[in-house]
Scaffold this active site. Structure first.
Site, PDB file in Angstrom:
ATOM      1  N   TYR A  34      -5.267 -22.610 -14.334  1.00 44.35           N
ATOM      2  CA  TYR A  34      -5.748 -21.250 -14.002  1.00 44.35           C
ATOM      3  C   TYR A  34      -4.950 -20.101 -12.986  1.00 44.35           C
ATOM      4  O   TYR A  34      -4.375 -19.449 -13.111  1.00 44.35           O
ATOM      5  CB  TYR A  34      -7.194 -21.283 -13.613  1.00 44.35           C
ATOM      6  CG  TYR A  34      -8.440 -21.711 -14.592  1.00 44.35           C
ATOM      7  CD1 TYR A  34      -7.724 -21.308 -16.281  1.00 44.35           C
ATOM      8  CD2 TYR A  34      -8.739 -22.738 -14.683  1.00 44.35           C
ATOM      9  CE1 TYR A  34      -8.996 -21.423 -16.991  1.00 44.35           C
ATOM     10  CE2 TYR A  34      -9.843 -23.240 -15.575  1.00 44.35           C
ATOM     11  CZ  TYR A  34     -10.018 -22.650 -17.327  1.00 44.35           C
ATOM     12  OH  TYR A  34     -11.021 -22.953 -17.983  1.00 44.35           O
ATOM     13  N   THR A  49      -3.219 -23.870 -23.135  1.00 46.77           N
ATOM     14  CA  THR A  49      -3.327 -23.327 -22.295  1.00 46.77           C
ATOM     15  C   THR A  49      -4.763 -23.661 -21.875  1.00 46.77           C
ATOM     16  O   THR A  49      -5.689 -24.465 -23.065  1.00 46.77           O
ATOM     17  CB  THR A  49      -3.997 -21.842 -22.345  1.00 46.77           C
ATOM     18  OG1 THR A  49      -4.748 -21.075 -23.361  1.00 46.77           O
ATOM     19  CG2 THR A  49      -2.905 -20.859 -23.335  1.00 46.77           C
ATOM     20  N   ASP A  50      -5.184 -23.433 -20.985  1.00 50.82           N
ATOM     21  CA  ASP A  50      -6.731 -24.167 -20.452  1.00 50.82           C
ATOM     22  C   ASP A  50      -7.472 -23.195 -20.525  1.00 50.82           C
ATOM     23  O   ASP A  50      -6.763 -21.362 -21.183  1.00 50.82           O
ATOM     24  CB  ASP A  50      -6.818 -24.136 -18.515  1.00 50.82           C
ATOM     25  CG  ASP A  50      -7.624 -24.880 -17.384  1.00 50.82           C
ATOM     26  OD1 ASP A  50      -9.035 -25.254 -18.836  1.00 50.82           O
ATOM     27  OD2 ASP A  50      -7.661 -25.614 -16.951  1.00 50.82           O
ATOM     28  N   TRP A  51      -8.905 -23.112 -20.841  1.00 49.65           N
ATOM     29  CA  TRP A  51     -10.049 -22.194 -21.360  1.00 49.65           C
ATOM     30  C   TRP A  51     -10.172 -20.955 -20.876  1.00 49.65           C
ATOM     31  O   TRP A  51     -10.937 -20.918 -20.044  1.00 49.65           O
ATOM     32  CB  TRP A  51     -10.962 -23.466 -21.636  1.00 49.65           C
ATOM     33  CG  TRP A  51     -11.550 -24.197 -22.309  1.00 49.65           C
ATOM     34  CD1 TRP A  51     -12.863 -24.879 -23.096  1.00 49.65           C
ATOM     35  CD2 TRP A  51     -10.815 -25.334 -23.373  1.00 49.65           C
ATOM     36  NE1 TRP A  51     -12.521 -25.665 -24.190  1.00 49.65           N
ATOM     37  CE2 TRP A  51     -11.465 -25.478 -24.916  1.00 49.65           C
ATOM     38  CE3 TRP A  51      -9.202 -25.325 -23.011  1.00 49.65           C
ATOM     39  CZ2 TRP A  51     -10.555 -26.629 -25.252  1.00 49.65           C
ATOM     40  CZ3 TRP A  51      -8.250 -26.139 -24.194  1.00 49.65           C
ATOM     41  CH2 TRP A  51      -9.191 -26.932 -25.286  1.00 49.65           C
TER      42      TRP A  51
END
Length: 638
Positions: free
Chosen positions: A304, A340-342
């Site tokens: 992030y 991608t991260d969440w």
């Protein structure tokens, strides 16, 4: 002992075709009451296993609408339960049937505890049946965060439940045994495949150079060489030498290394969004990713954070084209999937806590603009999102070309074919109950728990406690009296009544508010003065043996000074602790990081530089043994 993955056979092989492609040959398991369609003259190429994978991908891609393509670019949570459940309140979500049938999504993260392997396998089989009923019948890929240890925090990992239970990754790093890491990964792979999970949202190969960071327990410590050596065995244990029908794919994270977060704060949260490099040491954090790519990593997840004070634009890594395309793809040569991260596009909730989209540095962009920026950066798939309509709009408005979408969809579809999901997505639910948590797997996990213990100090060689009477009285904290009583020893109510004290403490942290945030151990690494004074009374009253659960490097010089013996552990049950204390098992672990001497030293060190703390109490690699109590470089033994 070899346990075959349910639904697949050991003799399943890849057959080379004259074209140079690879075709998949398997004998599928099919649940009772369901049948896979047989090949005939009208069978489309993508459903025909006699064709090579690239040909099958080409055929399927040509048949897909933009809506169906868009659905492939999203990978979000899947809650165990009715397929039409939409939740309520802060936990409202699109139902599984809606996401598969209407949004054309086929990648899901199982975000709930597994308490019954057979029921979970049946649940995932039902999802696959639902997917096969769609127009193209694209099977689902189910993923999971780590779930073989002791951490319970939706969004980062789950307790083992019915799976075999092992130390956290940081504990495997303390053990420093590549064979054990490979064995763990092979066991976890078998248990995942048994229930229908084919993607591991791990390993986490960040270097723990900022000791306050809340996510250290799933790293491999502070040293890039050790991390790189062990992660290779980890990836090969899950994937094999080459990704195939017997594999669980891994997602290596968090590129370009999530460890050097400013002041140790995590970038799930706005106050922790910055990643800093005061030592100009980004290259050190890239080393594990280079090793992962060389080992066959097929998927990588950026973190992030946004870099500050560097040559790179200060925007979150998944929005950062110089990070994803120029550094990861062009410079490091990674040509796999970037997930991608969440939650980078849409505001939402985690564990009931409101969480704004982690669009750090581009907060002012609209949701549509964020999606476009992520694709332009070079990412393939959006984690934690279910917004295919944004992709459709981007293409229809000419902002992103359909050819660009095809690049990512091709990568994602090819992976499904390689894993064998198009030829048989089902698992044998009854066999899952026999494979998951079987006696052999459980025994291996328990052995690793015990061996990973690190003996930090052992004044007067107090441990192991072997020559004590059955009438011995113990004062305990941090675990249930029944564990001691099973040894036929007596538990008393105060230190003054006891002959020994056994204490199990979590490493210190500062509690945070909120549902998700409260589970993140962050802030100070030292106990407060009140707690130090309370503990000091115990140490002065009775010979005391302390076990500190080192999910972060604790600042505990006062405990080292006052207690008779101190252990570090990294995910273990109380039976493991007592086996080590009483000499049934011996500690073999070595510290995977430095132990700082004070919070002042922690605050003074540079976030991106390993082993930068002044005068650590114990250094990386410290660890005593029962056979040779001074087998370390510690000045305590000089």
């Amino acid at each position: 002992m070899k346990v075959l993955a349910p639904g697949y056979l050991a003799e399943a092989s890849l057959t080379a075709l004259a074209s140079g492609c690879q075709a998949l040959s398997t004998r599928p398991y099919v649940p009772r009451g369901y049948s896979l369609s047989r090949r005939n003259d009208s069978t489309p190429i993508y459903k025909d296993a006699s064709y090579c994978i690239d040909e099958r991908v080409d055929d399927l891609l040509a048949r897909m609408t933009i809506e169906e393509k868009a659905g492939q670019l999203f990978h979000t949570r899947l809650m165990d339960g009715p397929l039409d459940d939409e939740g309520s309140g802060n936990n409202a979500h699109n139902s599984t049937s809606n996401m598969i049938g209407e949004k054309h999504m086929t990648h899901f993260n199982l975000a709930s505890d597994i308490t019954n392997a057979t029921e979970t396998a049946e649940f995932i089989n039902r999802i696959q049946e639902l997917a096969l009923q769609t127009r193209l019948g694209i099977p689902v890929t189910v993923s999971t965060d780590p779930r073989h240890s002791f951490t319970e925090n939706v969004g980062t990992g789950f307790k083992a439940g019915v799976f075999s239970q092992w130390p956290e990754s940081i504990g495997l790093a303390a053990l420093r045994d590549p064979y054990v890491v490979r064995k763990f990964a092979e066991v976890a792979k078998e248990e995942y495949i048994a229930v229908g999970i084919r993607a591991a949202l791990h390993p986490q190969v960040d270097l723990s150079t900022e000791p306050r960071w809340a996510r250290i327990s799933n790293t491999w410590g502070e040293n890039s060489t050790l991390t790189s050596e062990l992660l290779v065995e980890y990836i090969k244990g899950f994937q094999g030498d080459k990704l195939g029908p017997q594999s669980v794919k891994t997602v290596t994270k968090h590129f370009p290394g999530g460890g050097p977060v400013e002041n140790g704060e995590d970038s799930h949260f706005a106050y922790g969004k910055n990643q800093t490099y005061p030592g100009n040491n980004l290259e050190e954090h890239l080393k594990p990713f280079k090793a992962a790519i060389a080992a066959g990593a097929t998927e990588i997840m950026p973190y992030y954070s946004r870099p500050i004070g560097t040559e790179y634009e200060p925007v979150a890594f998944s929005f950062n084209k110089r990070i994803v395309t120029e550094l990861l793809r062009n410079e490091l040569g990674f040509d796999g999937i970037v997930l991608t991260d969440w939650g980078l596009i849409t505001d939402g909730y985690i564990a009931g806590q409101y969480m704004p989209a982690r669009a750090w540095g581009v907060e002012n962009l609209t949701e549509l603009q964020r999606a476009a920026r992520i694709l332009d950066a070079g990412c393939d798939q959006f984690g934690g999102e279910e917004r295919p309509e944004l992709i459709v709009q981007l293409v229809q408005e000419g902002i992103i070309s359909e050819d660009r979408i095809d690049v990512s969809v091709r990568r994602l579809l090819k992976e499904k074919f390689v894993l064998g999901l198009f030829d048989n997505p089902f698992v044998d639910a009854e066999a899952a109950g026999r494979v998951v948590g079987n006696d052999y797997f459980v025994r291996l996990g328990r052995e690793a728990q015990r061996r990973s213990y690190t003996l930090l100090s052992n004044n007067e060689d107090i441990v192991p406690l072997k020559k004590i009477e059955k009438s011995t009285k113990f004062y305990i904290e941090g675990f249930n009296a029944s564990f001691i009583e099973s040894w036929n020893y007596t538990v008393v109510d105060s230190p003054e009544e006891a002959e020994y004290a056994l204490l199990r403490y979590n490493a210190p942290y500062e509690p945070r508010p909120g549902g998700f945030e409260a589970n993140m151990h962050a802030g100070s690494l030292a106990f407060n003065d009140t707690e130090k004074a309370r503990q000091a009374k115990i140490y002065s009253a009775v010979p005391t043996i302390v076990d500190i659960v080192m999910d972060r490097p604790a600042v505990i010089p006062e405990i080292i000074e006052q207690a008779k013996a101190v252990f570090a552990s990294y995910g273990s049950d109380s039976n493991a602790f007592l086996d080590v204390v009483f000499g049934v098992s011996a500690p073999e672990g070595k510290l995977p990081f430095d132990l700082p001497s004070s919070m002042e030293a922690v605050e003074a060190q540079m976030e991106d530089v390993p082993f930068d703390t002044r005068n650590p109490v114990f250094k990386f690699g410290h660890g005593l043994s029962y056979a040779n109590p001074c087998a370390s470089s510690s000045s305590k033994c000089s």
